[in-house]
Scaffold this active site. Structure first.
Site, short mmCIF file in Angstrom:
data_model
loop_
_atom_site.label_atom_id
_atom_site.label_comp_id
_atom_site.label_asym_id
_atom_site.label_seq_id
_atom_site.Cartn_x
_atom_site.Cartn_y
_atom_site.Cartn_z
N SER A 24 0.83 -1.21 0.00
CA SER A 24 0.00 0.00 0.00
C SER A 24 0.86 1.26 0.00
CB SER A 24 -0.89 0.02 1.25
OG SER A 24 -1.79 -1.05 1.23
N ARG A 28 1.49 4.29 -3.06
CA ARG A 28 1.25 5.70 -2.75
C ARG A 28 2.51 6.55 -2.92
NH1 ARG A 28 -2.47 2.41 -0.57
NH2 ARG A 28 -4.48 3.23 0.19
N GLY A 95 -5.97 -3.86 -7.71
CA GLY A 95 -7.12 -3.05 -7.30
C GLY A 95 -6.69 -1.68 -6.79
N ARG A 123 -13.95 -7.05 -10.40
CA ARG A 123 -14.05 -6.38 -9.10
C ARG A 123 -14.82 -5.07 -9.25
NH1 ARG A 123 -8.20 -6.68 -6.35
NH2 ARG A 123 -9.37 -5.84 -4.58
N SER A 168 -13.49 0.94 2.99
CA SER A 168 -12.46 0.78 1.97
C SER A 168 -11.49 1.95 1.94
CB SER A 168 -13.11 0.63 0.60
OG SER A 168 -12.13 0.77 -0.41
N ASP A 316 -6.72 -8.12 4.92
CA ASP A 316 -5.93 -8.96 4.00
C ASP A 316 -5.31 -10.16 4.70
OD1 ASP A 316 -6.59 -7.17 2.03
OD2 ASP A 316 -4.74 -6.02 2.20
N LYS A 343 -12.43 -9.31 -3.27
CA LYS A 343 -10.98 -9.14 -3.41
C LYS A 343 -10.53 -9.84 -4.69
CE LYS A 343 -10.59 -6.80 0.41
NZ LYS A 343 -10.28 -5.37 0.37
N ARG A 347 -12.64 -14.37 -1.29
CA ARG A 347 -11.71 -14.99 -0.33
C ARG A 347 -12.43 -15.82 0.74
NH1 ARG A 347 -7.02 -10.24 0.04
NH2 ARG A 347 -5.94 -10.94 -1.85
N ARG A 389 -2.61 -14.21 -1.72
CA ARG A 389 -2.77 -14.49 -0.29
C ARG A 389 -3.30 -15.92 -0.05
NH1 ARG A 389 -0.74 -9.89 1.42
NH2 ARG A 389 -1.43 -7.98 0.39
O1 SPQ Z 1 -4.66 -3.87 -4.61
P1 SPQ Z 1 -5.57 -4.96 -4.21
O2 SPQ Z 1 -5.60 -6.05 -5.22
O3 SPQ Z 1 -6.95 -4.48 -3.88
O4 SPQ Z 1 -4.94 -5.58 -2.86
C1 SPQ Z 1 -5.42 -6.10 -1.62
C2 SPQ Z 1 -4.44 -7.28 -1.24
O5 SPQ Z 1 -4.85 -8.31 -0.70
O6 SPQ Z 1 -3.26 -7.08 -1.46
C3 SPQ Z 1 -6.87 -6.57 -1.62
F1 SPQ Z 1 -7.13 -7.53 -2.39
O7 SPQ Z 1 -5.22 -5.12 -0.59
C4 SPQ Z 1 -5.97 -3.91 -0.47
C5 SPQ Z 1 -6.76 -3.94 0.84
O8 SPQ Z 1 -7.62 -5.05 0.92
C6 SPQ Z 1 -5.01 -2.76 -0.48
C7 SPQ Z 1 -5.58 -1.49 0.06
C8 SPQ Z 1 -4.87 -0.22 -0.15
O9 SPQ Z 1 -3.65 -0.23 -0.44
O10 SPQ Z 1 -5.52 0.83 0.01
C9 SPQ Z 1 -6.75 -1.47 0.80
C10 SPQ Z 1 -7.58 -2.67 1.03
O11 SPQ Z 1 -8.64 -2.69 0.10
P2 SPQ Z 1 -10.00 -1.88 0.35
O12 SPQ Z 1 -10.90 -2.29 -0.78
O13 SPQ Z 1 -10.49 -2.37 1.67
O14 SPQ Z 1 -9.72 -0.47 0.35
#
Ligand code: SPQ
Length: 429
Positions: A24, A28, A95, A123, A168, A316, A343, A347, A389
């Site tokens: 994450s 960023r 994502g 997604r 989220s 996660d 996800k 999951r 994961r």
């Molecule tokens: O990037 P991606 O595929 O969505 O990654 C995941 C992961 O398991 O690595 C989710 F599948 O992490 C997200 C996390 O679940 C990363 C993230 C972020 O960097 O802001 C936030 C979370 O997702 P969300 O939908 O809850 O905001």
């Protein structure tokens, strides 16, 4: 990588691991470095597939980004220097790249199309498209913008007050990033605190941002200034070895320099709650994020209930927590985690399938799962669902299984943890 066969392993785990940089924070750092004026140096960047999607997106918009292993130099020239990409932007499986970039691209004065792989194309994107449209964004896509591919004609955005209907960080971040280019103020209010790396980094890059409880406000006309970023070790990657050390008898493993941001440390709280033997040392703040070394020794574990505000702090980690629960005495209940269904794969369904195949006592519910332990896991052939994961959870299961575990395809692990198998090997004494 393809199919992987893991032999049963029933010995103690010993040693130290320095997990790769946080996914994450890595995303960023590239985003803010590219929007800022000046040179941003990023160290301990996660050299994984998803983060490369973010780098490639900004390169396609004209930003010069040099990469030497896990050190990245972003030559930011400010938002006005970004150029219309010649081709559609491919975001693969990521994502985070998609949702955060939709927020940014909506406010840039050009046309962009974004698309992804099969998983990403399934997604939900309406969670960012709808609020961005409220800010005057011009977005269209498959199923009225619910799914990729999505096209955007960048426009002047207007600020807004928005209450997040989903837990989220990606949606929150997309709106805050769009707010950087919007007329007036943009406030996002969440019901439950989600990871706050975007907010921390916006502060470090000099954005006009204020936080008040669960509300965050940014103003438009922001000029960001470059700021070096040292990326903490990813606690979501460390989680696999924290759990491994907790469940394999006589183990002691230390995870070095792991991010300890409170919005991400639910896994530590759950391990402690279950009775795990954990020590945290050498805490310090680096680039606005707390880091430290975590040592876990194996111990007797008991089932717990995980729900409510705790869920975003470990969303996660739920696949590996489910494995942990199969090795704890009694019942573990996970609820309020319906987000797991959207996800990289569903999951809840994937975890239930894999752990049932291995002989675990686990039942899926609408918003979580119920696991009863302690069970001795068998071996078996399991599907990774092309989800990093899920694949890593299955690999860790082999440390307590009686027979071979065959993972159909472990290549997705390179998304977040390219050195996972080397690190696993290093603690097998
Ligand atoms: O990037 P991606 O595929 O969505 O990654 C995941 C992961 O398991 O690595 C989710 F599948 O992490 C997200 C996390 O679940 C990363 C993230 C972020 O960097 O802001 C936030 C979370 O997702 P969300 O939908 O809850 O905001």
């Amino acid at each position: 990588m393809g199919e992987v066969i893991l032999r049963p392993y029933q010995h103690a785990l010993m040693g130290e691991i320095e997990v790769p940089g946080d996914k994450s924070v890595s995303h960023r750092s590239i985003i803010l470095g590219s929007l800022a004026n000046g040179v941003t140096k990023v160290t301990n960047f996660l050299d994984g597939e998803d983060c490369m999607r973010t780098i490639n997106a900004f390169r396609a918009m004209g930003v010069t980004i040099h990469k030497e292993g896990s050190t990245i130099t972003v030559d930011g020239k400010g938002v006005s220097s970004l150029k219309e990409p010649m081709e559609p932007l491919y975001f693969g499986n990521s994502g985070t790249t998609t949702r955060l970039m939709l927020g940014i691209i909506s406010g840039l004065d050009f046309f962009t199309t974004v698309y992804g792989d099969e998983s990403l194309s399934n997604r939900p994107m309406d969670r960012v498209v709808q609020p961005l449209r409220k800010m005057n964004a011009s977005i269209d896509g498959r199923s009225d913008g619910k799914y990729l591919p999505i096209s955007i004609r960048g426009k002047k955005l207007t600020g807004m007050d928005y209450s997040l209907p989903v837990k989220s960080a990606q949606v929150k971040s997309a709106i805050l990033l769009a707010g950087l280019f919007a007329e007036g103020e943009t406030t996002v209010t969440e019901k439950t605190q989600t990871r706050d790396h975007t907010e921390n980094m916006l502060e470090a890059f000099g954005a006009d941002i204020s936080r008040n409880g669960l509300s965050t406000t940014v103003t438009g006309k922001n000029t960001l200034s470059a700021s070096n970023v040292h990326v903490p070790g990813d606690i979501s990657s460390a989680a696999f070895f924290l759990v491994a050390a907790a469940i394999v008898p006589d183990s002691k493993v230390t995870l070095k320099n792991v991010g300890l941001n409170e919005t991400r440390t639910g896994i530590i709280d759950v391990l402690l709650d279950m009775g795990a033997n954990i020590k945290i040392e050498n805490q310090q703040t680096v680039s606005g994020e707390l880091i430290g070394d975590i040592t876990v020794c194996s111990s007797d574990l008991n089932g717990v209930t995980i729900e409510g505000d705790m869920i975003p702090r470990l969303i996660d980690e739920i696949p590996i927590i489910a494995l942990l629960a199969t090795q704890a005495n009694g019942k573990t209940i996970i609820r309020d985690a319906e987000e797991l269904r959207v996800k990289e794969t569903d999951r809840i369904a994937a975890v239930v399938d894999v752990l049932s195949t291995l002989g675990g006592d686990i039942k899926g519910t609408d918003d979580g799962m119920i696991i009863v332990g302690k069970t001795t896991l068998s071996g078996g052939k399991v599907a990774s669902y092309n989800d990093h994961r899920i694949a890593m959870m299955s690999a860790i299961a082999s440390l307590v299984a009686k027979d071979d575990i065959v993972i159909d395809d472990a290549s997705s692990i390179s998304i977040s943890y390219p050195t996972f198998f080397e690190h696993l090997q290093s603690i097998i004494s």
